[in-house]
Design an enzyme around this catalytic site. Structure first.
Site, PDB file in Angstrom:
ATOM      1  N   ARG A  52       0.836  -1.204   0.000  1.00  0.00           N
ATOM      2  CA  ARG A  52       0.000   0.000   0.000  1.00  0.00           C
ATOM      3  C   ARG A  52       0.874   1.260   0.000  1.00  0.00           C
ATOM      4  O   ARG A  52       0.538   2.253  -0.649  1.00  0.00           O
ATOM      5  CB  ARG A  52      -0.955   0.016   1.187  1.00  0.00           C
ATOM      6  CG  ARG A  52      -1.892   1.233   1.139  1.00  0.00           C
ATOM      7  CD  ARG A  52      -2.954   1.182   2.205  1.00  0.00           C
ATOM      8  NE  ARG A  52      -2.386   1.177   3.537  1.00  0.00           N
ATOM      9  CZ  ARG A  52      -3.083   0.958   4.642  1.00  0.00           C
ATOM     10  NH1 ARG A  52      -4.384   0.720   4.567  1.00  0.00           N
ATOM     11  NH2 ARG A  52      -2.501   0.971   5.823  1.00  0.00           N
ATOM     12  N   ARG A 100       9.859  26.749  -0.073  1.00  0.00           N
ATOM     13  CA  ARG A 100       8.406  26.616  -0.145  1.00  0.00           C
ATOM     14  C   ARG A 100       7.843  27.037  -1.500  1.00  0.00           C
ATOM     15  O   ARG A 100       8.047  28.166  -1.946  1.00  0.00           O
ATOM     16  CB  ARG A 100       7.739  27.435   0.958  1.00  0.00           C
ATOM     17  CG  ARG A 100       6.232  27.191   1.050  1.00  0.00           C
ATOM     18  CD  ARG A 100       5.594  27.914   2.222  1.00  0.00           C
ATOM     19  NE  ARG A 100       4.158  27.613   2.288  1.00  0.00           N
ATOM     20  CZ  ARG A 100       3.246  28.247   1.547  1.00  0.00           C
ATOM     21  NH1 ARG A 100       3.590  29.213   0.726  1.00  0.00           N
ATOM     22  NH2 ARG A 100       1.969  27.903   1.634  1.00  0.00           N
ATOM     23  N   LYS A 147      -2.900   7.089   1.444  1.00  0.00           N
ATOM     24  CA  LYS A 147      -2.761   7.225   2.902  1.00  0.00           C
ATOM     25  C   LYS A 147      -1.859   8.413   3.222  1.00  0.00           C
ATOM     26  O   LYS A 147      -0.692   8.253   3.595  1.00  0.00           O
ATOM     27  CB  LYS A 147      -2.213   5.923   3.491  1.00  0.00           C
ATOM     28  CG  LYS A 147      -2.412   5.805   5.000  1.00  0.00           C
ATOM     29  CD  LYS A 147      -2.201   4.382   5.443  1.00  0.00           C
ATOM     30  CE  LYS A 147      -2.103   4.245   6.949  1.00  0.00           C
ATOM     31  NZ  LYS A 147      -3.302   4.619   7.673  1.00  0.00           N
ATOM     32  N   GLU A 179     -16.368   5.544   6.335  1.00  0.00           N
ATOM     33  CA  GLU A 179     -15.529   4.757   7.247  1.00  0.00           C
ATOM     34  C   GLU A 179     -15.415   5.483   8.570  1.00  0.00           C
ATOM     35  O   GLU A 179     -15.981   6.558   8.753  1.00  0.00           O
ATOM     36  CB  GLU A 179     -14.145   4.496   6.626  1.00  0.00           C
ATOM     37  CG  GLU A 179     -13.399   5.759   6.229  1.00  0.00           C
ATOM     38  CD  GLU A 179     -12.138   5.514   5.401  1.00  0.00           C
ATOM     39  OE1 GLU A 179     -11.516   4.455   5.547  1.00  0.00           O
ATOM     40  OE2 GLU A 179     -11.774   6.406   4.624  1.00  0.00           O
ATOM     41  N   LEU A 203     -10.065   4.523   2.626  1.00  0.00           N
ATOM     42  CA  LEU A 203      -8.749   3.897   2.631  1.00  0.00           C
ATOM     43  C   LEU A 203      -8.924   2.387   2.440  1.00  0.00           C
ATOM     44  O   LEU A 203      -9.827   1.790   3.024  1.00  0.00           O
ATOM     45  CB  LEU A 203      -8.032   4.164   3.959  1.00  0.00           C
ATOM     46  CG  LEU A 203      -6.597   3.642   3.955  1.00  0.00           C
ATOM     47  CD1 LEU A 203      -5.703   4.530   3.108  1.00  0.00           C
ATOM     48  CD2 LEU A 203      -6.044   3.540   5.361  1.00  0.00           C
TER      49      LEU A 203
HETATM   50  N1  PMP Z   1      -9.566   4.025   7.254  1.00  0.00           N
HETATM   51  C1  PMP Z   1      -8.861   5.080   7.710  1.00  0.00           C
HETATM   52  C2  PMP Z   1      -9.370   6.454   7.428  1.00  0.00           C
HETATM   53  C3  PMP Z   1      -7.694   4.876   8.474  1.00  0.00           C
HETATM   54  O1  PMP Z   1      -6.994   5.929   8.921  1.00  0.00           O
HETATM   55  C4  PMP Z   1      -7.279   3.550   8.761  1.00  0.00           C
HETATM   56  C5  PMP Z   1      -6.073   3.273   9.605  1.00  0.00           C
HETATM   57  N2  PMP Z   1      -4.952   3.943   9.199  1.00  0.00           N
HETATM   58  C6  PMP Z   1      -8.034   2.491   8.250  1.00  0.00           C
HETATM   59  C7  PMP Z   1      -9.168   2.772   7.500  1.00  0.00           C
HETATM   60  C8  PMP Z   1      -7.635   1.063   8.502  1.00  0.00           C
HETATM   61  O2  PMP Z   1      -6.560   0.693   7.679  1.00  0.00           O
HETATM   62  P1  PMP Z   1      -5.561  -0.461   8.126  1.00  0.00           P
HETATM   63  O3  PMP Z   1      -6.377  -1.674   8.348  1.00  0.00           O
HETATM   64  O4  PMP Z   1      -4.651  -0.604   6.965  1.00  0.00           O
HETATM   65  O5  PMP Z   1      -4.894   0.034   9.360  1.00  0.00           O
END
Ligand code: PMP
Length: 283
Positions: A52, A100, A147, A179, A203
């Site tokens: 990822r 910057r 991410k 989420e 994510l």
């Molecule tokens: N959604 C978001 C917005 C997150 O920040 C996270 C954790 N970082 C997850 C889902 C879960 O992802 P993972 O299982 O890869 O930690």
């Protein structure tokens, strides 16, 4: 705290770790991150997190500072140097330091930082009793599949939850749950595990991928689709997943009990399977 942290090729005491004030992570949130859990001194699903990370870097046209083998070696070295048995490793890559300018700099060297956080993650009171959430509008940017370190809105969401006296918030967009602030969201309804389909709106959780695979292997029915808040409130169960919390039941949404208001059997079972299998496969 006395940790040894990794900064751009060096292992240094945390008090001595430095990044430039011109770092684009600091000025523009121009960076991506990963959090990998450590159980018994071993890394859970390192491969998934590395893949990822490479995808996040690629989507932002950002250079990878090291290759995957080196990244694993750094993780292991940090575990060893800090005597980490259980907890997390946080990793961040930024586009690096440059004067910057909104436009991306030519040839800046990426910044790579990793540090450990020792904490009990397997025996979790939250998993035992379940968490309570409120719903809030999803006001994040449109590329949540990358991410990035721009976590201000999720932080605001956690503060809204705290102000409401609950544990976390579920974000809602166009009537559907996207989420949690730092986790993927699920409900159990009509005998099926329902969680939002992958896309740019959420994510792509590494824990989500593993949990859905284990659920299917255990002959549980899975449906990847958007679900509404009303559906969630009427569901038999709800839960969240993330690398640091594994599978954690949600027992209340906006003050209404989910199911009978106690952690449900599906979430419990999935947490068990996930922990068993992940520990077995940890590196
Ligand atoms: N959604 C978001 C917005 C997150 O920040 C996270 C954790 N970082 C997850 C889902 C879960 O992802 P993972 O299982 O890869 O930690």
């Amino acid at each position: 705290m006395g940790r040894i942290v990794y900064v751009n090729g060096e292992y240094v005491p945390e008090e001595e770790a430095r990044v430039s004030v011109f770092d684009r992570g600091f000025l523009f949130a121009d960076g991506v991150y990963e959090v990998t859990s450590v159980i018994g001194g071993r890394l859970v699903d390192f491969d998934g997190h590395a893949k990822r990370l490479w995808r996040s870097l690629g989507e932002l046209d950002m250079a990878a500072p090291v290759d995957e083998d080196e990244l694993l070696a750094i993780h292991r070295e940090l575990v060893a140097r800090n005597g980490l048995d259980e907890g997390l490793i946080y990793l961040q890559v930024t586009r690096g330091a440059a004067d910057r300018d909104f436009a991306w700099p030519e040839g800046a060297a990426p910044t790579l930082v990793l540090f450990t956080q020792a904490k009990g993650i397997v025996d979790s009171p939250a998993a035992e009793r379940g968490i309570r959430v409120i719903s809030i509008p999803d006001r994040r940017w449109g590329r949540r599949d990358i991410k990035t370190v721009q976590l201000l809105y999720p932080s605001m969401g956690k503060m809204m939850a705290k102000a409401a006296g609950v544990d976390d918030a579920w974000m809602v967009e166009d009537g559907a749950v996207t989420e949690g602030t730092s986790n993927n969201a699920y409900i159990v309804t009509g005998g099926k595990i329902v969680t939002r389909h992958l896309g740019e709106e959420i994510l792509h959780g590494i824990t989500r991928a593993a949990v859905l695979r284990f659920a299917r292997e255990a002959q549980m029915e899975v449906e990847e689709r958007a679900f509404t808040l009303d559906e969630a409130k009427a569901a038999d169960e709800a839960f969240v997943t993330s690398a640091s919390t594994f599978v954690t039941p949600v027992v209340e949404i906006d003050g209404a009990a989910v199911g009978n208001g106690a952690p449900g059997p599906v979430a419990r079972r999935l947490r068990e399977i996930y922990l068993d299998e992940s520990v077995k496969a940890a590196v």
